[in-house]
Write an enzyme that holds these catalytic residues in place. Structure first.
Site, PDB file in Angstrom:
ATOM      1  CG  LEU A 547      50.938  49.711  16.858  1.00  0.00           C
ATOM      2  CD1 LEU A 547      51.064  50.588  15.633  1.00  0.00           C
ATOM      3  CD2 LEU A 547      51.293  50.488  18.113  1.00  0.00           C
ATOM      4  CD  GLU A 549      43.370  40.205  17.472  1.00  0.00           C
ATOM      5  OE1 GLU A 549      43.215  39.035  17.101  1.00  0.00           O
ATOM      6  OE2 GLU A 549      43.554  40.533  18.670  1.00  0.00           O
ATOM      7  N   GLY A 553      43.103  40.844  10.410  1.00  0.00           N
ATOM      8  CA  GLY A 553      44.540  40.880  10.610  1.00  0.00           C
ATOM      9  C   GLY A 553      44.919  41.727  11.800  1.00  0.00           C
ATOM     10  CG  ASP A 690      36.838  55.432  12.102  1.00  0.00           C
ATOM     11  OD1 ASP A 690      36.257  56.161  12.936  1.00  0.00           O
ATOM     12  OD2 ASP A 690      37.479  54.419  12.415  1.00  0.00           O
TER      13      ASP A 690
END
Length: 835
Positions: A547, A549, A553, A690
């Protein structure tokens, strides 16, 4: 008399090693000093339109250089000019092909690449990060374009750019002057962010550096220390408009990583030189913790492949606690011969800042090089801002001026001796008076952002690409059949500044983002024993898709076999009739830093405590061995941004044509759920930082759950603004105080919720402030701060009821206390649903 001498010294210090405003001489394309053999091209249409005909104001051959065939948008045809010596370039002039009235080809735009050695090529970009230069509008008029910033190069390539397939021809002249300094690169620690209390943040990075960043240090390039722009006494003020505070300086903090007590820099030159001195323009605003360096030690290397000579030149400066003016510090280098220098500058206070560094070396030029250097200086400068023409190499007055110059030098030396004596005498007097009582007047400090040019605007150079790697997995069946452990990757350390308040910690997680900022007391000491989530067998995780990066990780979409049975009664998962369940797996890289591992474990602990129907749930973990993984819910319809952008508002037309649609009631229901989830986080004093539709997941029943890994997806990389390759910020969703002051609170989450609500009612068809560039968005933030009625708000979406747009406007209130709470937002939206 003393005042007069100080004025003389200050005047000489105000001029840098090179002045871009006067370094504007034509370099020889038009008058033929650049030879035909030194002008090449990637291709040519005919022999009569070859590169040797690309001379400004000349119509030899068929009138210009024309690359072969129709130029396409993706083409990289170029005209290359070899200037023979390193040159400081400030201006470019271009023409099309006129051919005595018969030509009709010209370049509407072009890019500029350059090289100092002919091997490594760099792309020029302006201070806002744009690489395309506006070209010509007809075949005959000359268009001059200033290079801001200027560049230092020997080889220059002009690459015409076209949107549509067309024929392009060019005539060119380059303007500048020789780069006598000979410096071809410097290496240094990357500049740092300064957060002075009561002042706007100052980003003391080298924003125009054209080298590379290897795990943060600047390496192999030139930048602001050689651009000819000398910083002001107040480092927050800049010569350039629409740049951030501190732009003119490269600065470091004494106690930061890699700069404990000193800053080490390396300088590489075009050839072996006999060094007389080094001039360093340094800030000395000691009232804000900035001073010139206390001392410097320089080592020398005669050849690049040789070892550093053990004997160093050490120079101790005379610190000045009375005059806060920035100044040049001249460091004698004792006629040492070398091709590279390594200098270690020692701190005298908390901060040290440089704006220019130049070197003076003895006249030991190779005869051929001296001839070519003199030949490139023209007798007449371009008539713009240049004052007087540079003297010709054959000027007979040069010899008669030599005795006058020697007399002036002797006079200056005598004056310096007098000044040094007076300074030493003053220091002795001050020691006697040291015990006398002194009165310190505290000056009231205020932030002043009085015009657009004062607004903080951040720009960034391109980020170095990551090394390529194959998709990783959590081990066992979670990867391809034969993979049993995660492939190690290079760790990229986050250097994002701490934007949370002092009683708040941040968790970077695997994405490098800051999902939740939480009270520090909730995650004080943590080990794996503190994790309440159950350990899930890795071999039952089957990889399906990556999904996203992040810095530490990756996030994978997986199928979890037997997960409902593993979780047992009370499982939050819907009944899947024993079929594998889709889950999101956040995986920490095996080679992640210790800090990243601790943050990952803290994030697991925090996530395990969250229990709300509109917050993504932590289901289980894999932490018994590396790499560490956490397994969270995943919703069938993906994220809300993608879900809405693929749909239209429900209507007769959508029903008739089976177009995927949503109703206004659905949109309100989504908004209520997001406000409910944020109300829950606010009740725990959690700050998301966010919130956006990309961070909200949707299931098949239109249930919304707030998540955090939108930042890790390349699909949404344009939603984040990168500061010098370090912090990435969702500036289009951020409150003004978060951008300018680094303050993240529940009230700043309310601001982001208003933008998220706007996204929902535009069906995510466009980005917030889509007509503004990132720099203009930040500039608009300054207007919110000034609150003079010039700030730009998002428009009211056509689907949005007036009362809801009024709610959005309240979320974007300038004053934090005027913004609604999430509990109030939830109640307001609930009333709309009932209505």
């Amino acid at each position: 008399m003393l005042l007069f001498l100080l004025l003389i010294l200050q005047t000489s210090a105000a001029v840098g090693q090179i002045d871009p405003g006067h370094c504007r001489f034509p370099l020889g394309m038009e008058d033929g000093r650049v030879k035909d053999k030194d002008i090449t091209a990637s291709s040519k249409w005919y022999e009569t339109t070859g590169p040797q005909f690309a001379r400004l104001n000349r119509e030899d051959g068929d009138g210009a250089w024309c690359p072969e065939g129709q130029l396409q948008h993706s083409d990289t045809q170029y005209l290359q000019v070899d200037l023979s010596v390193l040159t400081f370039l400030t201006l470019v002039g271009t023409q099309g092909r006129y051919a005595r009235g018969l030509g009709k080809e010209f370049a509407r735009a072009y890019r500029l690449n350059y090289s100092r050695d002919g091997l490594t090529w760099k792309a020029w970009k302006n201070r806002q990060g744009n690489t395309v230069i506006e070209g010509n509008k007809n075949t005959y008029a000359i268009v001059y374009k200033e290079l801001h910033p200027s560049i230092i190069a020997r080889y220059v390539r002009l690459i015409p750019v076209t949107e549509l397939s067309s024929t392009v021809c060019m005539r060119v002249e380059l303007y500048g002057c020789p780069w006598h300094d000979g410096l071809i690169s410097y290496s240094a620690p990357e500049g740092q962010l300064m957060m002075p209390p009561g002042y706007p943040p100052a980003s003391l990075n080298d924003s125009i550096y054209d080298g590379t960043h290897e795990r943060r240090p600047l390496f192999g390039g030139l930048g602001q220390l050689t651009d000819g722009v000398v910083g002001m006494d107040d480092f927050l003020l800049t010569h350039e408009k629409q740049v951030w505070s501190g732009y003119d300086y490269l600065g470091w903090r004494n106690d930061s990583q890699g700069t404990q007590g000193h800053v080490e820099m390396e300088f590489v030159f075009d050839r072996q030189r006999n060094f007389t001195s080094m001039k360093v323009h340094s800030n000395n605003l000691f009232t804000r913790g900035v001073k010139i360096f206390s001392s410097v030690s320089c080592w020398f290397k005669p050849r690049l492949i040789a070892n550093w000579e053990q004997e160093a030149v050490t120079f101790r400066t005379v610190l000045d606690d009375r005059n806060p003016s920035a100044r040049y510090v001249t460091v004698p280098l004792n006629q040492r011969t070398a091709k590279a220098l390594r200098c270690r500058f020692y701190f005298a206070d908390v901060w040290m800042m440089f704006s220019e560094i130049s070197f003076q070396s003895g006249e030991n030029l190779h005869p051929d090089l001296k001839t070519s250097t003199q030949g490139i200086i023209p007798t007449t400068p371009l008539i713009t801002t240049a004052a007087q023409p540079a003297p010709s190499a054959n000027d007979p007055t040069e010899e008669t001026n030599t005795p006058i110059l020697i007399g002036c030098l002797v006079t200056i030396i005598l004056l310096l001796v007098v000044i040094i004596f007076l300074i030493l005498w003053c220091q002795c007097v001050c020691k006697v008076l040291e015990k006398a009582p002194r009165r310190i007047l505290d000056e009231e400090v205020t932030i002043r952002l009085s015009s657009c040019s004062d607004t903080i605007i951040m720009q960034t150079p391109p980020v170095p690409p990551r090394t390529g790697h194959a998709p990783t997995a959590c081990g066992g069946g979670y990867a391809e059949p034969d993979v049993t452990q995660c492939t190690p990757h290079q760790s990229f350390h986050s250097n994002a500044p701490h934007y949370a308040e002092t009683d708040i910690i941040r968790l970077q997680g695997v994405t490098g983002s800051n999902m939740y900022a939480v009270p520090a007391l909730t995650v004080d000491s943590l080990t794996r024993k503190d994790i309440s989530a159950a350990e899930f067998p890795r071999q039952q995780l089957i990889f399906r898709e990556k999904l996203g990066e992040g810095q530490f990780g990756e996030v994978h979409l997986c199928e979890a076999e037997g997960l409902p049975e593993f979780l047992g009664e009370g499982s939050p998962l819907p009944d899947r009739d024993s079929r594998p369940v889709l889950v999101a797996v956040k995986q920490l890289r095996a080679d992640a830093t210790l800090q990243a591992r601790n943050d990952f474990l803290k994030e697991i602990k925090i996530m395990s405590r969250l229990d709300d129907p509109n917050i993504i749930r932590l289901l289980c973990v894999c932490v018994s061995s590396d790499p560490l993984c956490m397994v969270t819910e995943y919703m069938e319809n993906g994220d809300l941004n993608m879900f809405l952008s693929q749909r239209e508002i429900e209507s007769t037309l959508t029903h008739a044509n089976s177009i995927p649609s949503v109703s206004l009631c659905d949109l309100l229901h989504m908004a209520v759920q997001i406000s409910s989830g944020m109300k829950y986080l606010a009740s725990l004093n959690f700050v998301h930082r966010d919130l956006a539709t990309r961070n909200c997941l949707v299931d098949r029943r239109l249930t919304i759950k707030i998540a955090d890994f939108g930042m890790s997806r390349n699909l949404y990389s344009s939603d984040y603004y990168r500061i010098q390759g370090r912090a990435v910020l969702p500036i289009r969703w951020m409150a003004w105080e978060s951008i300018l002051l680094g303050k993240f609170t529940t009230a700043s989450d309310v601001w982001a919720f208003g933008v998220t609500l706007w996204e929902i009612f535009t069906l995510c068809k466009e980005q917030p402030y889509s007509l503004l560039s990132d720099e203009q968005v930040i500039e608009n933030t300054g207007e919110f701060f000034r609150n003079q009625g010039r700030q730009i708000f998002l428009y009211s979406p056509p689907l949005c009821p007036p009362s809801l747009f009024e709610l959005m406007m309240r979320c974007w209130s300038r004053n934090i206390t005027d913004r609604p709470t999430f509990d109030g937002i939830y109640q307001t939206l609930r009333r709309h649903v009932r209505a």
